[in-house]
Design an enzyme around this catalytic site. Structure first.
Site, short mmCIF file in Angstrom:
data_model
loop_
_atom_site.label_atom_id
_atom_site.label_comp_id
_atom_site.label_asym_id
_atom_site.label_seq_id
_atom_site.Cartn_x
_atom_site.Cartn_y
_atom_site.Cartn_z
N LYS A 111 6.63 12.51 5.57
CA LYS A 111 7.05 13.65 6.50
C LYS A 111 7.97 15.15 6.40
O LYS A 111 8.11 16.11 6.80
CB LYS A 111 7.38 13.91 8.30
CG LYS A 111 5.79 12.25 8.65
CD LYS A 111 6.49 12.07 9.91
CE LYS A 111 5.06 11.34 10.53
NZ LYS A 111 5.87 10.79 12.36
N LYS A 193 -4.82 6.98 6.62
CA LYS A 193 -4.93 6.17 8.18
C LYS A 193 -5.68 7.74 10.03
O LYS A 193 -5.21 8.46 9.83
CB LYS A 193 -2.76 6.59 8.92
CG LYS A 193 -3.07 5.33 9.49
CD LYS A 193 -1.37 5.48 9.89
CE LYS A 193 -0.60 5.47 11.38
NZ LYS A 193 0.82 4.80 10.77
N LYS A 196 -3.19 10.80 15.42
CA LYS A 196 -3.31 11.79 16.31
C LYS A 196 -2.50 12.55 15.57
O LYS A 196 -3.17 14.12 16.38
CB LYS A 196 -3.15 10.70 17.72
CG LYS A 196 -1.69 9.83 17.69
CD LYS A 196 -0.88 9.30 18.55
CE LYS A 196 0.04 8.76 18.21
NZ LYS A 196 0.16 7.37 18.87
#
Ligand code: TRP
Length: 327
Positions: A111, A193, A196
């Site tokens: 990230k 994966k 959202k």
């Protein structure tokens, strides 16, 4: 005594990946263990973005927990920021962790890639807050997706580290990662994966998607070259679609492969879309009922936070006194 603890961040909409990777196991586990606690981890959610609608999202996630079968007579649900012990224990654990071990966390590395100086300190510290969530409740079992395994291992390391120094402060938790529950991948990219936070809504099936949208999303889902409908390493897209089919219908992969032998991708996708619609519809109507009474839902969450207070307080008091904090 077995106590399960797990949580989901209230960011974006919940999707099938959250159900198959987490909530489905929670609902099964709550019948098998002594106690289960399911948290809505809003303090984790603010590590990456500050959504002005965060409170609405929290209520939505709580309503979905209940709509999916989390049973209040067996499980406790609550919101992380409503229990101050989480951040307090996180601070203490910070002082027992090193920059090196947090810097090695895969999720942080991914990230923060290319922008290490710009991400929040919260993103770096995220695994410590997660360790605090788990250790505060002396959880024995922590059901998570395999992407969270490293974080649960950090919680274990910290429990062992403090136990070695102070004896008997924490239960050492075990991650529960079921290999029959495959990690659900994005419909538009079966290598990654289902998320959202994905850039396209064609990545996921949200719990709230209408029948029409579900049909559209499934018909656009990426497929593999060839025409076989099988679970195999060289068929990541079909593997993912079959895992979804199996996960929501309860049918095993082998029987699905047999049934769809010789069937075209188009017809398979139609069958899958109808299966998802059938699966989601009753949950969507329960969700609508629950979310219609926000006051009742708030009360459930306030009660939940109160009901876990004694466990959280007891752990924190023990840790503080062993370390010598306070007087
Ligand atoms: N980090 C987890 C995730 O993103 C969510 C989480 C926070 C969690 N605290 C937890 C999961 C404690 C299990 C136990 O999926």
């Amino acid at each position: 005594m077995k106590r399960v603890f797990s949580g989901i961040q209230p960011t974006g909409t919940l999707h099938l990946g959250n159900y198959l990777g987490a909530i489905k196991q929670w609902v099964e586990l709550q019948n098998k263990v002594d106690e289960s606690i399911f948290c809505i981890v809003d303090l984790h959610a603010i590590t990456v973005s500050r959504d002005p609608k965060l409170s609405d999202q929290i209520l939505n996630v709580a309503a979905w927990y209940l709509a999916c079968g989390v049973d209040l007579s067996k499980s406790k649900i609550f919101v992380q920021s409503m229990r101050p012990e989480h951040t307090e224990l996180a601070w203490i654990l910070n002082c027992f962790s090193t920059m090196g071990e947090l810097g090695r966390m895969t999720q942080y590395k991914e990230k923060s890639e290319g922008k290490r100086d710009a991400v929040s300190v919260g993103l770096f510290d995220y695994p410590i807050l997660m360790a605090a969530d788990i250790l505060l409740y002396q959880a024995t079992d922590v059901p998570v997706g395999d992407d969270q395994k490293q974080h649960v291992e950090l919680a274990r390391d910290l429990a062992i580290r403090l136990n070695n120094k102070y004896q008997g402060v924490f239960t050492v938790p075990e991650p529960i990662i079921r290999d029959d529950v495959q990690r659900i991948k994005g419909l538009d990219d079966p290598e990654k994966k289902m998320a959202k936070s994905a850039s396209s809504e064609y990545n996921y099936i949200a719990f709230s998607d209408s029948a029409e949208i579900i049909r559209k999303k499934i018909s656009r889902a990426v497929t593999d070259s060839g025409s076989e409908i099988v679970v195999r390493d060289d068929k990541p897209a079909m593997t993912n679609l079959l895992n979804i089919f199996s996960g929501i219908s309860g049918r095993n992969i082998k029987s699905l492969e047999t049934d769809f032998r010789g069937v075209g991708y188009g017809d398979f996708k139609k069958a899958l879309a109808e299966e998802i619609i059938l699966f989601l519809e009753p949950k969507q109507s329960r969700f609508k009922e629950i979310i219609a009474d926000k006051d009742k839902l708030r009360k459930i969450l306030i009660n939940g936070a109160e009901s876990v207070e004694p466990i959280a307080q007891k752990t924190l008091a023990k840790v503080k006194s062993k370390i010598g904090l306070g007087i």
